[in-house]
Design a protein around this motif. Sequence first.
Motif, PDB file in Angstrom:
ATOM      1  N   VAL A   4       4.892 -42.723 -23.427  1.00 40.77           N
ATOM      2  CA  VAL A   4       5.095 -43.860 -24.323  1.00 40.77           C
ATOM      3  C   VAL A   4       3.900 -44.793 -24.204  1.00 40.77           C
ATOM      4  CG1 VAL A   4       6.554 -45.847 -24.823  1.00 40.77           C
ATOM      5  CG2 VAL A   4       7.590 -43.688 -24.157  1.00 40.77           C
ATOM      6  N   SER A   5       3.371 -45.227 -25.336  1.00 45.62           N
ATOM      7  CA  SER A   5       2.230 -46.129 -25.347  1.00 45.62           C
ATOM      8  C   SER A   5       2.616 -47.484 -24.778  1.00 45.62           C
ATOM      9  CB  SER A   5       1.699 -46.316 -26.764  1.00 45.62           C
ATOM     10  OG  SER A   5       1.219 -45.098 -27.252  1.00 45.62           O
ATOM     11  N   THR A   6       1.682 -48.103 -24.132  1.00 45.07           N
ATOM     12  CA  THR A   6       1.889 -49.439 -23.590  1.00 45.07           C
ATOM     13  C   THR A   6       1.040 -50.416 -24.375  1.00 45.07           C
ATOM     14  OG1 THR A   6       0.077 -49.201 -22.021  1.00 45.07           O
ATOM     15  CG2 THR A   6       2.261 -48.493 -21.274  1.00 45.07           C
ATOM     16  N   PRO A   7       1.295 -51.724 -24.255  1.00 42.94           N
ATOM     17  CA  PRO A   7       0.502 -52.699 -24.997  1.00 42.94           C
ATOM     18  C   PRO A   7      -0.993 -52.614 -24.732  1.00 42.94           C
ATOM     19  CG  PRO A   7       2.469 -53.732 -24.125  1.00 42.94           C
ATOM     20  CD  PRO A   7       2.406 -52.336 -23.556  1.00 42.94           C
ATOM     21  N   LEU A  35       5.124 -41.016 -33.734  1.00 39.80           N
ATOM     22  CA  LEU A  35       4.946 -42.077 -32.740  1.00 39.80           C
ATOM     23  C   LEU A  35       6.134 -42.154 -31.790  1.00 39.80           C
ATOM     24  CD1 LEU A  35       3.757 -45.207 -34.786  1.00 39.80           C
ATOM     25  CD2 LEU A  35       2.386 -43.821 -33.225  1.00 39.80           C
ATOM     26  N   PRO A  36       5.867 -42.331 -30.511  1.00 38.19           N
ATOM     27  CA  PRO A  36       6.969 -42.630 -29.603  1.00 38.19           C
ATOM     28  C   PRO A  36       7.422 -44.082 -29.812  1.00 38.19           C
ATOM     29  CG  PRO A  36       4.892 -42.480 -28.395  1.00 38.19           C
ATOM     30  CD  PRO A  36       4.603 -42.147 -29.828  1.00 38.19           C
ATOM     31  N   ILE A  37       8.643 -44.384 -29.419  1.00 39.99           N
ATOM     32  CA  ILE A  37       9.158 -45.743 -29.516  1.00 39.99           C
ATOM     33  C   ILE A  37       8.210 -46.682 -28.770  1.00 39.99           C
ATOM     34  CG2 ILE A  37      11.095 -47.262 -28.912  1.00 39.99           C
ATOM     35  CD1 ILE A  37      11.710 -45.121 -31.086  1.00 39.99           C
ATOM     36  N   GLY A  38       7.880 -47.802 -29.383  1.00 33.54           N
ATOM     37  CA  GLY A  38       6.991 -48.792 -28.773  1.00 33.54           C
ATOM     38  C   GLY A  38       5.523 -48.601 -29.086  1.00 33.54           C
ATOM     39  N   ALA A  39       5.166 -47.485 -29.696  1.00 36.04           N
ATOM     40  CA  ALA A  39       3.764 -47.231 -30.047  1.00 36.04           C
ATOM     41  C   ALA A  39       3.487 -47.764 -31.442  1.00 36.04           C
ATOM     42  CB  ALA A  39       3.464 -45.736 -29.968  1.00 36.04           C
ATOM     43  N   TRP A  40       2.227 -47.836 -31.801  1.00 32.42           N
ATOM     44  CA  TRP A  40       1.818 -48.362 -33.088  1.00 32.42           C
ATOM     45  C   TRP A  40       0.512 -47.722 -33.522  1.00 32.42           C
ATOM     46  CZ3 TRP A  40       1.092 -50.762 -28.474  1.00 32.42           C
ATOM     47  CH2 TRP A  40      -0.208 -51.120 -28.153  1.00 32.42           C
ATOM     48  N   PHE A  41       0.147 -47.967 -34.779  1.00 33.33           N
ATOM     49  CA  PHE A  41      -1.171 -47.594 -35.278  1.00 33.33           C
ATOM     50  C   PHE A  41      -1.645 -48.694 -36.209  1.00 33.33           C
ATOM     51  CE2 PHE A  41       1.817 -45.713 -38.253  1.00 33.33           C
ATOM     52  CZ  PHE A  41       1.270 -45.975 -39.502  1.00 33.33           C
ATOM     53  N   ASP A  42      -2.954 -48.757 -36.400  1.00 35.50           N
ATOM     54  CA  ASP A  42      -3.541 -49.714 -37.326  1.00 35.50           C
ATOM     55  C   ASP A  42      -3.871 -48.990 -38.623  1.00 35.50           C
ATOM     56  OD1 ASP A  42      -3.319 -51.641 -35.388  1.00 35.50           O
ATOM     57  OD2 ASP A  42      -5.458 -51.756 -34.950  1.00 35.50           O
ATOM     58  N   LEU A  43      -3.596 -49.655 -39.723  1.00 32.73           N
ATOM     59  CA  LEU A  43      -3.838 -49.106 -41.055  1.00 32.73           C
ATOM     60  C   LEU A  43      -4.869 -49.981 -41.750  1.00 32.73           C
ATOM     61  CD1 LEU A  43      -2.936 -47.101 -43.329  1.00 32.73           C
ATOM     62  CD2 LEU A  43      -1.327 -48.874 -44.022  1.00 32.73           C
ATOM     63  N   HIS A  44      -5.910 -49.369 -42.286  1.00 34.08           N
ATOM     64  CA  HIS A  44      -6.936 -50.085 -43.038  1.00 34.08           C
ATOM     65  C   HIS A  44      -6.866 -49.640 -44.489  1.00 34.08           C
ATOM     66  CE1 HIS A  44      -9.630 -50.763 -39.248  1.00 34.08           C
ATOM     67  NE2 HIS A  44      -8.377 -51.114 -39.052  1.00 34.08           N
ATOM     68  N   SER A  45      -6.852 -50.614 -45.409  1.00 33.41           N
ATOM     69  CA  SER A  45      -6.718 -50.319 -46.829  1.00 33.41           C
ATOM     70  C   SER A  45      -7.575 -51.284 -47.637  1.00 33.41           C
ATOM     71  CB  SER A  45      -5.244 -50.456 -47.230  1.00 33.41           C
ATOM     72  OG  SER A  45      -5.084 -50.210 -48.606  1.00 33.41           O
ATOM     73  N   GLY A  62      14.762 -51.369 -40.275  1.00 37.34           N
ATOM     74  CA  GLY A  62      14.917 -51.923 -38.936  1.00 37.34           C
ATOM     75  C   GLY A  62      14.265 -51.124 -37.827  1.00 37.34           C
ATOM     76  N   GLN A  63      13.496 -50.093 -38.172  1.00 26.60           N
ATOM     77  CA  GLN A  63      12.906 -49.223 -37.150  1.00 26.60           C
ATOM     78  C   GLN A  63      11.391 -49.339 -37.062  1.00 26.60           C
ATOM     79  OE1 GLN A  63      14.472 -45.154 -37.203  1.00 26.60           O
ATOM     80  NE2 GLN A  63      16.076 -45.885 -38.575  1.00 26.60           N
ATOM     81  N   PHE A  64      10.817 -50.350 -37.702  1.00 26.60           N
ATOM     82  CA  PHE A  64       9.361 -50.495 -37.655  1.00 26.60           C
ATOM     83  C   PHE A  64       8.983 -51.966 -37.642  1.00 26.60           C
ATOM     84  CE2 PHE A  64      10.384 -50.762 -42.109  1.00 26.60           C
ATOM     85  CZ  PHE A  64       9.483 -51.668 -42.624  1.00 26.60           C
ATOM     86  N   ILE A  80       1.334 -51.162 -37.630  1.00 25.14           N
ATOM     87  CA  ILE A  80       2.673 -50.638 -37.873  1.00 25.14           C
ATOM     88  C   ILE A  80       3.161 -50.016 -36.570  1.00 25.14           C
ATOM     89  CG2 ILE A  80       4.069 -49.020 -39.211  1.00 25.14           C
ATOM     90  CD1 ILE A  80       1.900 -49.265 -41.421  1.00 25.14           C
ATOM     91  N   GLY A  81       4.291 -50.520 -36.086  1.00 26.13           N
ATOM     92  CA  GLY A  81       4.837 -50.043 -34.820  1.00 26.13           C
ATOM     93  C   GLY A  81       6.217 -49.447 -34.999  1.00 26.13           C
ATOM     94  N   ARG A  82       6.594 -48.619 -34.055  1.00 24.53           N
ATOM     95  CA  ARG A  82       7.899 -47.947 -34.111  1.00 24.53           C
ATOM     96  C   ARG A  82       8.874 -48.612 -33.148  1.00 24.53           C
ATOM     97  NH1 ARG A  82       9.061 -42.005 -35.631  1.00 24.53           N
ATOM     98  NH2 ARG A  82      11.317 -42.153 -35.661  1.00 24.53           N
ATOM     99  N   ARG A  83      10.019 -49.002 -33.671  1.00 23.87           N
ATOM    100  CA  ARG A  83      11.115 -49.576 -32.890  1.00 23.87           C
ATOM    101  C   ARG A  83      12.190 -48.527 -32.683  1.00 23.87           C
ATOM    102  NH1 ARG A  83      13.085 -54.607 -36.291  1.00 23.87           N
ATOM    103  NH2 ARG A  83      11.083 -55.453 -36.871  1.00 23.87           N
ATOM    104  N   PRO A  84      13.063 -48.753 -31.716  1.00 21.10           N
ATOM    105  CA  PRO A  84      14.191 -47.825 -31.567  1.00 21.10           C
ATOM    106  C   PRO A  84      15.100 -47.902 -32.777  1.00 21.10           C
ATOM    107  CG  PRO A  84      14.154 -49.471 -29.789  1.00 21.10           C
ATOM    108  CD  PRO A  84      13.036 -49.796 -30.727  1.00 21.10           C
ATOM    109  N   ALA A  85      15.716 -46.778 -33.107  1.00 26.55           N
ATOM    110  CA  ALA A  85      16.693 -46.768 -34.200  1.00 26.55           C
ATOM    111  C   ALA A  85      17.865 -47.629 -33.781  1.00 26.55           C
ATOM    112  CB  ALA A  85      17.147 -45.344 -34.492  1.00 26.55           C
TER     113      ALA A  85
END
Length: 98
Positions: A4-7, A35-45, A62-64, A80-85
């Motif tokens: 799981v990714s950490t901050p 993504l595992p719960i708690g991880a995120w990615f950056d999106l450029h547009s 409610g999951q992001f 954009i990060g992933r939260r627990p369901a």
Amino acid sequence: MNSVSTPTAAAAIIDVRQIPPSQRHGLIFQHFESLPIGAWFDLHSDHEPLPLKQQFQALWPGQFDWEVLEGGPQQWRLRIGRRPAGKSCCGCCSGGAN
């Protein structure tokens, strides 16, 4: 080890400006689902991705997390990060309460 990714972990960056428009949302959705719960990615547009946000709300209510890091006008950067369901209610209807 824990996967799981950490901050302090570096976030992946998806720069959709380099991806054909017909492939963008599918690639973003695949990445989010992996993504595992708690991880995120950056999106450029190069535009505000409101249709993408609406799709996220429909698919994963409610999951992001959706954080605007830079809000245009020429470049948009989001995290954009992933939260627990959890409860799928968005709260806009007061949860069905009268």
